[in-house]
Design an enzyme around this catalytic site. Structure first.
Site, PDB file in Angstrom:
ATOM      1  N   GLY A  60       0.559  -5.263   0.785  1.00 35.10           N
ATOM      2  CA  GLY A  60      -0.684  -5.318   0.021  1.00 35.10           C
ATOM      3  C   GLY A  60      -0.484  -5.952  -1.336  1.00 35.10           C
ATOM      4  O   GLY A  60      -1.409  -6.537  -1.905  1.00 35.10           O
ATOM      5  N   GLU A 102      -0.793  -9.536  -0.694  1.00 30.54           N
ATOM      6  CA  GLU A 102      -2.197  -9.836  -0.358  1.00 30.54           C
ATOM      7  C   GLU A 102      -3.043  -9.900  -1.624  1.00 30.54           C
ATOM      8  O   GLU A 102      -3.879 -10.788  -1.797  1.00 30.54           O
ATOM      9  CB  GLU A 102      -2.738  -8.770   0.596  1.00 30.54           C
ATOM     10  CG  GLU A 102      -2.150  -8.909   2.002  1.00 30.54           C
ATOM     11  CD  GLU A 102      -2.624  -7.843   2.950  1.00 30.54           C
ATOM     12  OE1 GLU A 102      -2.449  -6.641   2.629  1.00 30.54           O
ATOM     13  OE2 GLU A 102      -3.167  -8.187   3.993  1.00 30.54           O
ATOM     14  N   GLU A 105       5.042  -5.369   6.899  1.00 32.41           N
ATOM     15  CA  GLU A 105       4.257  -4.378   7.636  1.00 32.41           C
ATOM     16  C   GLU A 105       4.745  -4.139   9.064  1.00 32.41           C
ATOM     17  O   GLU A 105       4.716  -3.023   9.563  1.00 32.41           O
ATOM     18  CB  GLU A 105       2.781  -4.794   7.673  1.00 32.41           C
ATOM     19  CG  GLU A 105       2.040  -4.606   6.384  1.00 32.41           C
ATOM     20  CD  GLU A 105       2.160  -5.787   5.449  1.00 32.41           C
ATOM     21  OE1 GLU A 105       3.100  -6.591   5.582  1.00 32.41           O
ATOM     22  OE2 GLU A 105       1.314  -5.904   4.548  1.00 32.41           O
ATOM     23  N   ALA A 159       0.865  -1.185   0.000  1.00 30.78           N
ATOM     24  CA  ALA A 159       0.000   0.000   0.000  1.00 30.78           C
ATOM     25  C   ALA A 159       0.897   1.229   0.000  1.00 30.78           C
ATOM     26  O   ALA A 159       2.072   1.161   0.372  1.00 30.78           O
ATOM     27  CB  ALA A 159      -0.874  -0.016   1.253  1.00 30.78           C
TER      28      ALA A 159
HETATM   29  N1  T1G Z   1       4.598   3.363  -0.532  1.00 31.17           N
HETATM   30  C1  T1G Z   1       5.028   4.526  -1.061  1.00 31.17           C
HETATM   31  N2  T1G Z   1       6.296   4.740  -1.516  1.00 31.17           N
HETATM   32  C2  T1G Z   1       7.146   3.714  -1.416  1.00 31.17           C
HETATM   33  C3  T1G Z   1       6.778   2.466  -0.878  1.00 31.17           C
HETATM   34  C4  T1G Z   1       5.429   2.309  -0.432  1.00 31.17           C
HETATM   35  N3  T1G Z   1       4.983   1.164   0.058  1.00 31.17           N
HETATM   36  N4  T1G Z   1       7.871   1.660  -0.912  1.00 31.17           N
HETATM   37  C5  T1G Z   1       8.871   2.383  -1.452  1.00 31.17           C
HETATM   38  N5  T1G Z   1       8.445   3.608  -1.756  1.00 31.17           N
HETATM   39  C6  T1G Z   1       9.226   4.678  -2.383  1.00 31.17           C
HETATM   40  C7  T1G Z   1      10.355   5.146  -1.483  1.00 31.17           C
HETATM   41  O1  T1G Z   1       9.866   6.098  -0.552  1.00 31.17           O
HETATM   42  C8  T1G Z   1      11.298   5.741  -2.500  1.00 31.17           C
HETATM   43  O2  T1G Z   1      10.739   6.975  -2.901  1.00 31.17           O
HETATM   44  C9  T1G Z   1      11.161   4.793  -3.684  1.00 31.17           C
HETATM   45  O3  T1G Z   1       9.888   4.144  -3.521  1.00 31.17           O
HETATM   46  C10 T1G Z   1      12.250   3.741  -3.742  1.00 31.17           C
HETATM   47  O4  T1G Z   1      12.249   3.095  -2.458  1.00 31.17           O
HETATM   48  C11 T1G Z   1      -2.271  -2.834   2.758  1.00 31.17           C
HETATM   49  C12 T1G Z   1      -0.916  -2.171   5.089  1.00 31.17           C
HETATM   50  C13 T1G Z   1      10.120  -1.772  -2.057  1.00 31.17           C
HETATM   51  C14 T1G Z   1      12.072  -2.977  -1.016  1.00 31.17           C
HETATM   52  O5  T1G Z   1       6.523  -1.777   3.655  1.00 31.17           O
HETATM   53  O6  T1G Z   1      10.670  -2.009   1.531  1.00 31.17           O
HETATM   54  O7  T1G Z   1       0.946  -2.840   2.201  1.00 31.17           O
HETATM   55  O8  T1G Z   1      12.476   8.480  -1.903  1.00 31.17           O
HETATM   56  O9  T1G Z   1      14.572   3.781  -1.849  1.00 31.17           O
HETATM   57  O10 T1G Z   1      15.919   0.302  -1.742  1.00 31.17           O
HETATM   58  O11 T1G Z   1      -2.071  -4.670   4.204  1.00 31.17           O
HETATM   59  O12 T1G Z   1      11.122   0.604  -0.726  1.00 31.17           O
HETATM   60  O13 T1G Z   1      12.617   7.783  -4.310  1.00 31.17           O
HETATM   61  O14 T1G Z   1      10.797   9.346  -3.535  1.00 31.17           O
HETATM   62  O15 T1G Z   1      13.369   1.986  -0.556  1.00 31.17           O
HETATM   63  O16 T1G Z   1      14.981  -0.443  -4.004  1.00 31.17           O
HETATM   64  C15 T1G Z   1       4.025  -2.619   2.906  1.00 31.17           C
HETATM   65  C16 T1G Z   1       8.284  -0.616   1.818  1.00 31.17           C
HETATM   66  C17 T1G Z   1       3.249  -1.344   3.035  1.00 31.17           C
HETATM   67  C18 T1G Z   1       7.451  -1.847   1.482  1.00 31.17           C
HETATM   68  C19 T1G Z   1      12.428  -1.000  -2.510  1.00 31.17           C
HETATM   69  N6  T1G Z   1       5.166  -2.446   2.022  1.00 31.17           N
HETATM   70  N7  T1G Z   1       9.285  -0.375   0.803  1.00 31.17           N
HETATM   71  O17 T1G Z   1      13.654  -0.707  -1.891  1.00 31.17           O
HETATM   72  O18 T1G Z   1      14.120   1.573  -2.932  1.00 31.17           O
HETATM   73  S1  T1G Z   1       1.894  -1.509   4.171  1.00 31.17           S
HETATM   74  C20 T1G Z   1       6.345  -2.008   2.499  1.00 31.17           C
HETATM   75  C21 T1G Z   1      10.440  -1.103   0.769  1.00 31.17           C
HETATM   76  C22 T1G Z   1       0.808  -2.562   3.362  1.00 31.17           C
HETATM   77  C23 T1G Z   1      -1.341  -3.804   3.355  1.00 31.17           C
HETATM   78  C24 T1G Z   1      -0.280  -3.144   4.197  1.00 31.17           C
HETATM   79  C25 T1G Z   1      11.436  -0.692  -0.272  1.00 31.17           C
HETATM   80  C26 T1G Z   1      11.492  -1.636  -1.452  1.00 31.17           C
HETATM   81  P1  T1G Z   1      11.717   8.238  -3.180  1.00 31.17           P
HETATM   82  P2  T1G Z   1      13.641   2.638  -1.842  1.00 31.17           P
HETATM   83  P3  T1G Z   1      14.772   0.156  -2.663  1.00 31.17           P
END
Ligand code: T1G
Length: 690
Positions: free
Chosen positions: A102, A105, A125, A63
């Site tokens: 998500g 999911e 998460e 998400a």
């Molecule tokens: N939402 C928005 N922006 C995101 C994002 C996300 N989930 N993940 C990464 N970004 C942006 C980040 O801020 C950066 O932006 C760019 O992407 C590159 O990220 C509904 C509730 C995917 C492994 O926790 O672990 O789903 O700074 O520098 O090292 O039930 O990003 O360039 O503008 O980290 O290659 C669950 C979090 C959400 C994944 C990539 N998902 N992200 O790593 O690049 S909650 C996460 C990561 C959810 C559901 C639940 C990593 C990555 P900018 P980066 P990277």
């Protein structure tokens, strides 16, 4: 602007494609269009089945984290999963990159899943203080079994494609995932099959093992609440109706989303990325790294570089020291291979990246050299003088010093713009924090190169200016004093350690000191003795312990007695503490854990405000990143500056003022802190400017 979600007709297959850079995060807009596309597929007469695919670098990575502060509204990820669940036509997920949260999911709500060989899946998460809130805690156990699901969801770890296949999360690993997904979708349509995970019975559960794993989670979480909540939801899969469990899971998600811990962890997610953001300058390529000094730090740095596939040449003085460094590095890799963490091929590849020499001439064609010799400015200047006669004029010269003035090293080389500090934390191949110390003349391209290198070697960088101790050690030396004051006032080392471990720190400062060695701090205090403010309250307990030759674990005694790898209270240290109180004329009184925690936090924040005002740190969240990744500050509190905002800066300033009244020199309230309180602003307002 390209369509966020489009439905393409490929023969009789409808390919739903998400295109939402950079990571195809499920924003509200994407979710709305995704539901519409699933419905359009259902109603398209010429389409028999569907594929869910993504353009760009990865399948859905979760998400959109940036939307969590806004009140819930619009189409949810749960709505997307419901639409998939009710699709009359089979839809197969074509996964690659990082299919997380998500994203996983949604894939689990599809009728089958194909992943690329280098792809990973996971539910991270808990790392941002949440839990899978769209059915992940109910669908995952139905394919992997409850015990495996419990571990994956409460650890938040990434699961590689092969493991995802072996545990049933995906049905196939294929190089061309979209093609394989279309074939699989057509086969499901031919067989008129609509396999839904929600219809699967839960695989048999070893209740004793499951309950034991549940019990261990709270202890491991060290104060973080999300893992236990996520575990509670997974446990519902054992005995609660699927739809009822989804309701309860969603409710639990909302409670976490609006809670302080998730806000703090989402702050850290953004803070880590803000600190690592490159400036406009273009980084230079780094292929070959030289390291001078193969002690603990030099060897650890060599391993970090070899792990990232860089060529490494390590130089030591003389064969014996060189061989000792090589043996030190080989021991680490042999241990990793023995534990199965490193394949034989990877073990060989890493060693092949490493070469050893006794003459800096071997560093001639390096792109970067990191000096990691003893903390002595004369010795370091000698090394830098010699290097600048051997390496290219554009070879970056870096020092791993933890507090010395990098400008003094730049002074002795030609082309001083290529000099900076790269302060690793021990063990350098494990600790993620890397302080990149910008010297007075460091060129922007050199800084950009260091930031790019940090990402490549999977370190968390923070750019620091020059001062004694840069950001982390400067703040550490300050809040340690508050702990020593607490000893003189009435506490004992194990009580101070317990108070800070209760606060969420991995280890208290006295246990850390005994682990790292008390002689390091002792040498530093002696170095600074001449410049110490005579009015400053100075606690001699650590010096007394060191004067006995007790340096901690390595000598069997420090603040504690170390017996059979256990720490026990040392009555002789208790006597030294009581002597210090007596010599200062203090009547010892009980000191509460809250008092210790509040003083330590106030000391960190006050020094952090001074560091910001001096331009040593670019923004308050950089200080949070340093303390969390380098000094065990609990990430679920968001670092000291974020914690101070949550506490209220006025309350923090009052504590600082009382510390100043009690202990005088060194505890003046930081003008920036006073200014923020007076203008009713917080540190977060400065992050937005940074
Ligand atoms: N939402 C928005 N922006 C995101 C994002 C996300 N989930 N993940 C990464 N970004 C942006 C980040 O801020 C950066 O932006 C760019 O992407 C590159 O990220 C509904 C509730 C995917 C492994 O926790 O672990 O789903 O700074 O520098 O090292 O039930 O990003 O360039 O503008 O980290 O290659 C669950 C979090 C959400 C994944 C990539 N998902 N992200 O790593 O690049 S909650 C996460 C990561 C959810 C559901 C639940 C990593 C990555 P900018 P980066 P990277």
């Amino acid at each position: 602007m390209a369509e966020l979600v489009r439905l393409e007709h490929v023969g009789d297959i409808g390919v739903i494609i998400i295109d939402h850079p950079p990571v195809n995060a499920l924003s509200v807009a994407v979710r709305e269009r995704l539901v519409a596309a699933v419905r359009a597929l259902a109603q398209a007469p010429g389409l028999r089945a569907g594929v869910l695919a993504c353009d760009g670098r990865t399948f859905i990575a979760g998400a959109d984290i940036r939307e969590f502060d806004a009140p819930p509204g619009g189409t949810t990820t749960h709505d997307v999963c419901e639409a998939l669940d009710h699709s009359p036509k089979p839809i197969v997920a074509a996964m690659f990159g990082t299919a997380l949260g998500g994203g996983l999911e949604v894939a689990l709500a599809c009728h089958a899943r194909v992943i690329a060989p280098e792809g990973v899946v996971g539910f991270p998460e808990v790392r941002i203080g949440l839990l899978p809130g769209a059915g992940g805690t109910q669908r995952l156990p139905r394919v992997t079994g409850a015990l495996v699901a419990l571990e994956m969801i409460t650890s938040g770890r990434h699961v590689p494609a092969a493991e995802a296949l072996a545990t049933g999360i995906v049905d196939e690993v294929a190089t061309d995932v979209r093609d394989a997904a279309m074939i699989r979708a057509r086969a499901l349509a031919d067989a008129a099959r609509l396999p839904r995970i929600r219809d699967l019975p839960l695989p048999p559960v070893n209740r004793a093992a499951f309950d034991a794993a549940l019990g261990a989670i709270t202890h491991k979480a060290r104060g973080a609440v999300a893992p236990a909540e996520a575990a509670r939801c997974v446990a519902m899969a054992l005995d609660t109706d699927f739809d009822e469990a989804l309701q309860q899971e969603h409710a639990a998600f909302q409670v976490l989303r609006t809670g302080a811990q998730s806000k703090a962890l989402r702050h850290m997610f953004a803070a880590d990325r803000a600190a690592a953001k490159g400036r406009d300058a273009q980084p230079w390529p780094v292929r070959h790294v030289g390291i001078v000094g193969g002690g603990t730090m030099g060897s650890g740095i060599a391993i970090a570089m070899a792990d990232a596939g860089l060529e490494v040449t390590l130089v030591e003085v003389g064969d014996a020291a060189m061989q000792a460094a090589e043996a030190r590095i080989r021991t680490v890799y042999d241990r990793q291979a023995k534990s199965g963490r490193l394949s034989a091929a990877a073990h060989a590849a890493r060693l092949a990246h490493l070469s050893f020499a006794t003459d800096v001439a071997a560093l001639r064609d390096t792109d970067l050299v990191i000096e990691a010799i003893i903390e002595n400015i004369d010795a370091k200047q000698d090394v830098f003088r010699r290097l600048s006669t051997v390496v290219r004029r554009d070879t970056i010269l870096a020092s791993n010093t933890s507090y010395l003035n990098i400008d003094l090293l730049a002074d002795v080389v030609d082309n001083p713009e290529r000099v900076l500090g790269l302060h690793f934390f021990s063990p350098a191949h494990v600790m993620r924090l890397l302080e990149i110390v910008r010297a007075g003349r460091t060129a922007p391209q050199v800084l950009a190169t260091a930031l790019a290198l940090a990402k490549r070697i999977r370190k968390q960088p923070v750019v620091a200016g020059i001062c004694d101790g840069f950001i982390g050690n400067r703040i550490f030396s300050v809040w340690r004093k508050q702990c020593d004051y607490a000893l003189e006032d009435g506490a004992l080392p194990h009580e101070v350690d317990a108070a800070l471990e209760q606060f969420g720190m991995a280890m208290g400062p006295y246990a850390v000191g005994d682990l790292a060695g008390l002689d390091i701090g002792w040498a530093q205090r002696k170095r600074l003795a001449a410049t110490r403010d005579a009015l400053e309250r100075y606690v001699p307990i650590a010096d007394w312990i060191c004067e006995e030759g007790h340096f901690g674990q390595k000598t069997g005694r420090g603040y504690y007695l170390h017996q059979d790898s256990k720490r026990v209270v040392d009555p002789e240290v208790t006597a030294l503490v009581e002597r210090a109180s007596a010599e200062r004329g203090l009547r010892r009184k009980p000191i509460s854990a809250v008092h210790i925690q509040t003083r330590v936090l106030a000391a960190m924040v006050n020094e952090g405000a001074k560091i910001l005002a001096e331009g040593i740190a670019a923004r308050p969240s950089d200080i949070d990143v340093v303390l969390v990744h380098g000094y065990g500050f609990p990430s679920w509190r968001g670092g000291p500056m974020h914690t101070a905002d949550a506490h209220g800066l006025g309350a923090i300033l009052n504590v600082v003022r009382s510390m100043f009244a009690e202990s005088g020199a060194g505890w003046q309230p930081a003008p920036l802190l006073e200014e923020l309180v007076a203008s009713n602003r917080d540190f977060a307002s400065l992050n937005r400017l940074g």
